[in-house]
Enzyme design. Structure first.
Site, PDB file in Angstrom:
ATOM      1  N   SER A 181       0.818  -1.213   0.000  1.00 27.89           N
ATOM      2  CA  SER A 181       0.000   0.000   0.000  1.00 27.89           C
ATOM      3  C   SER A 181       0.854   1.266   0.000  1.00 27.89           C
ATOM      4  O   SER A 181       0.570   2.223  -0.744  1.00 27.89           O
ATOM      5  CB  SER A 181      -0.948   0.006   1.200  1.00 27.89           C
ATOM      6  OG  SER A 181      -0.229  -0.085   2.422  1.00 27.89           O
ATOM      7  N   ALA A 200      -1.488   5.573   3.955  1.00 27.75           N
ATOM      8  CA  ALA A 200      -1.439   5.370   2.513  1.00 27.75           C
ATOM      9  C   ALA A 200      -2.767   5.641   1.812  1.00 27.75           C
ATOM     10  O   ALA A 200      -2.811   6.352   0.803  1.00 27.75           O
ATOM     11  CB  ALA A 200      -0.961   3.949   2.216  1.00 27.75           C
ATOM     12  N   LYS A 210       6.902   5.891  16.850  1.00 21.14           N
ATOM     13  CA  LYS A 210       5.463   6.174  16.884  1.00 21.14           C
ATOM     14  C   LYS A 210       4.656   4.901  16.657  1.00 21.14           C
ATOM     15  O   LYS A 210       3.524   4.769  17.136  1.00 21.14           O
ATOM     16  CB  LYS A 210       5.102   7.271  15.881  1.00 21.14           C
ATOM     17  CG  LYS A 210       5.457   6.971  14.427  1.00 21.14           C
ATOM     18  CD  LYS A 210       4.379   6.181  13.686  1.00 21.14           C
ATOM     19  CE  LYS A 210       4.853   5.770  12.317  1.00 21.14           C
ATOM     20  NZ  LYS A 210       3.828   5.022  11.567  1.00 21.14           N
ATOM     21  N   GLU A 248       4.914  -2.849  11.335  1.00 26.39           N
ATOM     22  CA  GLU A 248       6.332  -2.740  11.679  1.00 26.39           C
ATOM     23  C   GLU A 248       6.564  -2.618  13.183  1.00 26.39           C
ATOM     24  O   GLU A 248       7.603  -3.039  13.688  1.00 26.39           O
ATOM     25  CB  GLU A 248       6.959  -1.540  10.956  1.00 26.39           C
ATOM     26  CG  GLU A 248       6.962  -1.649   9.440  1.00 26.39           C
ATOM     27  CD  GLU A 248       8.039  -2.570   8.901  1.00 26.39           C
ATOM     28  OE1 GLU A 248       8.624  -3.346   9.694  1.00 26.39           O
ATOM     29  OE2 GLU A 248       8.294  -2.530   7.692  1.00 26.39           O
TER      30      GLU A 248
END
Length: 337
Positions: free
Chosen positions: A16, A145, A196, A286
């Site tokens: 994406s 995205a 983050k 991630e």
């Protein structure tokens, strides 16, 4: 500057974010070739101008084509953008080492650290490709995205040790709905994008549990303090963490159901085991892979990260998600904010 912007740009990775950033570049005037690992995805992008697996309902620009041949994607490229899962980056770079055109900027679109080494993505790129770090840039910011693919206006930051490289990449990644700013704080920009994600997992957990806005606001605020202390200990500038790559990305990732890390956290908060969460996620979150190496790096600098530590314990199954909280510190004594 417009005259010097590269016309031929390669983007490796057709998920994406890779597809969206390829769209941003193409709609900024570049001729973009996107490398897709699966031939059927490459064919759909080139022939139908769609990537229905990752960006359903989005029309892609006519100047964007895709190929399953990484050698073909890189041939003649004046800029190379990398958007592959962070834990596969090194292997991908090993495979393309001799194919990357000499002297061109290489841009990391990834937000992670390598589990085995704790290295940031730009450090892996420098090590594996053997190129001058002044040719390496990283792009980060509040960049969900699907929203960008729909041309909803946003901003990003491009960072490089070379301001010239950052400026050139930023000019390439600018169009009527997407504006790229620049800085030279690569460490802060990269760590902001990594950290983050960890706080977004925490927000997802408490959201899944059913806690309200006070809890979430406290975690975001104290989480930003953890992010800043960590990044500064490695040489970052505190103001970078207060900018697009830190606070901006933190807000977007924590508050949106489009965030993969938020979604993963929410599933954890609802009682799913870590393995089940990984299986349910269609794309890479991630933050899940970055928790352990970030805590290892934090310990090496003596930085206390209680929120990230709690996320690690939830992932390990040793902390009930209902017990995750933003108010924990090393001592019960009142501390300065």
């Amino acid at each position: 500057m417009r005259d010097s912007i590269p016309r031929r740009v390669a983007v490796l990775g057709s998920g994406s974010w890779g597809t969206t950033f390829a769209k941003v570049l193409a709609e900024g005037g570049a001729d973009v070739t996107l490398w897709a690992r699966r031939p059927e995805v490459a064919r759909e992008i080139t022939e139908s101008k769609r990537n229905s697996d990752y960006l359903p309902g989005i029309n892609l620009p006519r100047t964007l084509v895709a190929t399953p041949s990484v050698e073909q994607a890189l041939a003649g490229a004046e800029q190379v953008h990398l958007s592959v899962p962070s834990q596969t980056l090194r292997d991908n770079l090993t495979a393309i080492r001799g194919m990357v055109p000499s002297g061109v900027p290489v841009v990391s679109l990834m937000k992670g650290v390598e589990k085995a080494t704790g290295l940031r993505m730009s450090e892996v790129i420098e090590a594996e490709l053997g190129i001058d770090r002044d040719l390496i840039a990283v792009a980060s910011g509040p960049n969900l995205a699907l929203e960008i693919a729909k041309r909803q206006p946003t901003a990003a930051v491009v960072s490089s040790y070379s301001l010239d490289t950052a400026t050139l990449v930023a000019a390439t990644a600018t169009n009527p709905y997407f504006r790229s700013f620049v800085n030279t704080d690569v460490i802060g920009t990269e760590f902001g994008g990594v950290l983050k994600n960890l706080i977004a997992v925490a927000i997802g957990i408490v959201d899944g549990v059913g806690y309200g806005e006070n809890t979430k606001a406290s975690i975001i605020t104290r989480g930003l303090a953890e992010m800043t202390a960590f990044a500064v200990s490695f040489g970052a500038k505190a103001e970078t963490l207060a900018g697009l790559a830190g606070l901006g990305d933190l807000i977007a990732t924590c508050e949106s159901p489009l965030s993969r890390n938020n979604t993963a956290g929410r599933l954890l908060g609802q009682g799913y085991a870590f393995g089940d969460v990984v299986r349910q996620m269609n794309q890479t979150a991630e933050g899940l892979a970055s928790v352990a190496p970030i805590l290892e790096l934090a310990r090496s600098r003596g930085v206390d990260m209680p929120i990230v530590q709690q996320v690690a314990e939830v992932l390990a199954g040793t902390l009930d998600p209902r017990n995750i909280a933003p108010h924990l510190t090393e001592t019960d004594e009142p501390q300065g904010e």
